[in-house]
Design a protein around this motif. Sequence first.
Motif, PDB file in Angstrom:
ATOM      1  N   ILE A  16     -11.864  35.311  11.023  1.00 39.96           N
ATOM      2  CA  ILE A  16     -11.189  35.115  12.317  1.00 39.96           C
ATOM      3  C   ILE A  16      -9.818  34.475  12.124  1.00 39.96           C
ATOM      4  N   VAL A  17      -9.757  33.429  11.283  1.00 38.13           N
ATOM      5  CA  VAL A  17      -8.482  32.738  11.057  1.00 38.13           C
ATOM      6  C   VAL A  17      -7.462  33.682  10.429  1.00 38.13           C
ATOM      7  N   TRP A  18      -7.907  34.460   9.435  1.00 33.39           N
ATOM      8  CA  TRP A  18      -6.996  35.413   8.796  1.00 33.39           C
ATOM      9  C   TRP A  18      -6.493  36.452   9.793  1.00 33.39           C
ATOM     10  N   LEU A  19      -7.376  36.972  10.635  1.00 33.50           N
ATOM     11  CA  LEU A  19      -6.978  38.005  11.601  1.00 33.50           C
ATOM     12  C   LEU A  19      -6.003  37.459  12.638  1.00 33.50           C
ATOM     13  N   ILE A  20      -6.201  36.203  13.046  1.00 33.59           N
ATOM     14  CA  ILE A  20      -5.287  35.588  14.015  1.00 33.59           C
ATOM     15  C   ILE A  20      -3.913  35.367  13.387  1.00 33.59           C
ATOM     16  N   ALA A  21      -3.905  34.907  12.131  1.00 33.73           N
ATOM     17  CA  ALA A  21      -2.635  34.583  11.465  1.00 33.73           C
ATOM     18  C   ALA A  21      -1.934  35.812  10.905  1.00 33.73           C
ATOM     19  N   PHE A  22      -2.687  36.873  10.663  1.00 27.87           N
ATOM     20  CA  PHE A  22      -2.166  38.037   9.936  1.00 27.87           C
ATOM     21  C   PHE A  22      -0.843  38.594  10.497  1.00 27.87           C
ATOM     22  N   PRO A  23      -0.724  38.809  11.797  1.00 27.42           N
ATOM     23  CA  PRO A  23       0.539  39.384  12.311  1.00 27.42           C
ATOM     24  C   PRO A  23       1.752  38.470  12.100  1.00 27.42           C
ATOM     25  N   HIS A  24       1.508  37.178  11.900  1.00 26.00           N
ATOM     26  CA  HIS A  24       2.604  36.209  11.780  1.00 26.00           C
ATOM     27  C   HIS A  24       2.948  35.886  10.323  1.00 26.00           C
ATOM     28  N   LEU A  25       2.188  36.409   9.385  1.00 27.16           N
ATOM     29  CA  LEU A  25       2.419  36.133   7.970  1.00 27.16           C
ATOM     30  C   LEU A  25       3.484  37.067   7.404  1.00 27.16           C
ATOM     31  N   PRO A  26       4.270  36.591   6.422  1.00 27.94           N
ATOM     32  CA  PRO A  26       5.220  37.487   5.741  1.00 27.94           C
ATOM     33  C   PRO A  26       4.457  38.510   4.912  1.00 27.94           C
ATOM     34  N   SER A  27       5.126  39.573   4.522  1.00 27.43           N
ATOM     35  CA  SER A  27       4.451  40.642   3.775  1.00 27.43           C
ATOM     36  C   SER A  27       3.949  40.149   2.421  1.00 27.43           C
ATOM     37  N   GLN A  28       4.691  39.233   1.791  1.00 24.04           N
ATOM     38  CA  GLN A  28       4.279  38.627   0.530  1.00 24.04           C
ATOM     39  C   GLN A  28       4.035  37.140   0.758  1.00 24.04           C
ATOM     40  N   ILE A  29       2.879  36.649   0.312  1.00 18.31           N
ATOM     41  CA  ILE A  29       2.591  35.223   0.495  1.00 18.31           C
ATOM     42  C   ILE A  29       2.203  34.586  -0.838  1.00 18.31           C
ATOM     43  N   ALA A  30       2.461  33.288  -0.940  1.00 20.31           N
ATOM     44  CA  ALA A  30       2.128  32.537  -2.152  1.00 20.31           C
ATOM     45  C   ALA A  30       0.620  32.339  -2.242  1.00 20.31           C
ATOM     46  N   THR A  31       0.080  32.537  -3.442  1.00 25.66           N
ATOM     47  CA  THR A  31      -1.363  32.351  -3.641  1.00 25.66           C
ATOM     48  C   THR A  31      -1.684  31.470  -4.843  1.00 25.66           C
ATOM     49  N   HIS A  32      -0.649  31.067  -5.586  1.00 28.94           N
ATOM     50  CA  HIS A  32      -0.903  30.222  -6.757  1.00 28.94           C
ATOM     51  C   HIS A  32       0.293  29.317  -7.000  1.00 28.94           C
ATOM     52  N   TRP A  33       0.001  28.071  -7.390  1.00 32.55           N
ATOM     53  CA  TRP A  33       1.029  27.071  -7.629  1.00 32.55           C
ATOM     54  C   TRP A  33       0.785  26.356  -8.950  1.00 32.55           C
ATOM     55  N   ASP A  34       1.873  25.848  -9.584  1.00 35.91           N
ATOM     56  CA  ASP A  34       1.689  25.030 -10.777  1.00 35.91           C
ATOM     57  C   ASP A  34       1.543  23.567 -10.353  1.00 35.91           C
ATOM     58  N   PHE A  35       1.413  22.673 -11.331  1.00 37.78           N
ATOM     59  CA  PHE A  35       1.173  21.270 -11.018  1.00 37.78           C
ATOM     60  C   PHE A  35       2.370  20.596 -10.356  1.00 37.78           C
ATOM     61  N   SER A  36       3.538  21.205 -10.478  1.00 39.97           N
ATOM     62  CA  SER A  36       4.735  20.651  -9.846  1.00 39.97           C
ATOM     63  C   SER A  36       4.920  21.166  -8.424  1.00 39.97           C
ATOM     64  N   GLY A  37       4.051  22.054  -8.001  1.00 43.19           N
ATOM     65  CA  GLY A  37       4.138  22.591  -6.654  1.00 43.19           C
ATOM     66  C   GLY A  37       4.979  23.837  -6.539  1.00 43.19           C
ATOM     67  N   ASN A  38       5.416  24.376  -7.694  1.00 40.14           N
ATOM     68  CA  ASN A  38       6.214  25.599  -7.688  1.00 40.14           C
ATOM     69  C   ASN A  38       5.299  26.818  -7.605  1.00 40.14           C
ATOM     70  N   VAL A  39       5.641  27.754  -6.757  1.00 34.78           N
ATOM     71  CA  VAL A  39       4.840  28.972  -6.609  1.00 34.78           C
ATOM     72  C   VAL A  39       4.991  29.831  -7.865  1.00 34.78           C
ATOM     73  N   ASN A  40       3.875  30.215  -8.470  1.00 39.95           N
ATOM     74  CA  ASN A  40       3.929  31.102  -9.644  1.00 39.95           C
ATOM     75  C   ASN A  40       2.995  32.297  -9.497  1.00 39.95           C
ATOM     76  N   GLY A  41       2.636  32.592  -8.249  1.00 35.03           N
ATOM     77  CA  GLY A  41       1.808  33.762  -8.005  1.00 35.03           C
ATOM     78  C   GLY A  41       1.893  34.197  -6.547  1.00 35.03           C
ATOM     79  N   TYR A  42       2.136  35.483  -6.331  1.00 32.30           N
ATOM     80  CA  TYR A  42       2.247  36.030  -4.976  1.00 32.30           C
ATOM     81  C   TYR A  42       1.276  37.203  -4.818  1.00 32.30           C
ATOM     82  N   SER A  43       0.921  37.469  -3.562  1.00 27.04           N
ATOM     83  CA  SER A  43       0.119  38.645  -3.220  1.00 27.04           C
ATOM     84  C   SER A  43       0.600  39.181  -1.882  1.00 27.04           C
ATOM     85  N   THR A  44       0.269  40.437  -1.614  1.00 20.61           N
ATOM     86  CA  THR A  44       0.501  40.929  -0.265  1.00 20.61           C
ATOM     87  C   THR A  44      -0.445  40.176   0.668  1.00 20.61           C
TER      88      THR A  44
END
Length: 211
Positions: A16-44
């Motif tokens: 439900i949460v994903w479906l509600i948020a889905f139209p408002h999300l960018p096409s590519q979103i961050a899914t993985h971070w390093d210990f410094s908080g830098n994004v090092n993995g993206y997914s659609t």
Amino acid sequence: MKKHFFPLLIIVLSVIVWLIAFPHLPSQIATHWDFSGNVNGYSTKLGAMMTMVGLLIFLYIMFLFLPKVDPKKENYKYFTRSYRIIINSLLFIFFILNLLIIFYSLGYPIPMSSLGSFIVGAIFIILGNFLQTVRTNFFIGIRTPWTLSNDTVWRKTHRFGGKIMFIAGIIMMLSTFIPAGWREAIVIISIIVSVVLPIYYSYRVFKQENR
């Protein structure tokens, strides 16, 4: 049916949460971070939703069927409550991870670098707390040749290993409040110690029991 309510509720809420948020999300979103908080993995956003919800479903189905296929399935009745708490706790933590990814992708200032060690620490605390009650089986716990061959070695190793994991979890959660470089070292060392020490301990206890 009562035991399935919470896991199914978590899965449905995630969808439900994903479906509600889905139209408002960018096409590519961050899914993985390093210990410094830098994004090092993206997914659609579709891939992220399918992966995260699929992970919850996979965990639920896996934990549901493990007792049915385990050669030592008769032992599960002795730690049913702990088994259920472990399942529900892990599902809830991954549900929170779903929410964090969604809110971060929507632009909220989520401190993913520090929350990562906090979440891993929470998992270790849960496992460490209830691992001590787990009876001999082939899927859950500290499964070494020595614990699986001797119930006494299993019991002593899980009491020891559970305490080590609990302490490691607390340390990892506390590392949330220190700089990223130190946090990474503390988390890695805590995980290694939590794995290596119980394995060595199981060997020592086995040798003592067979003198």
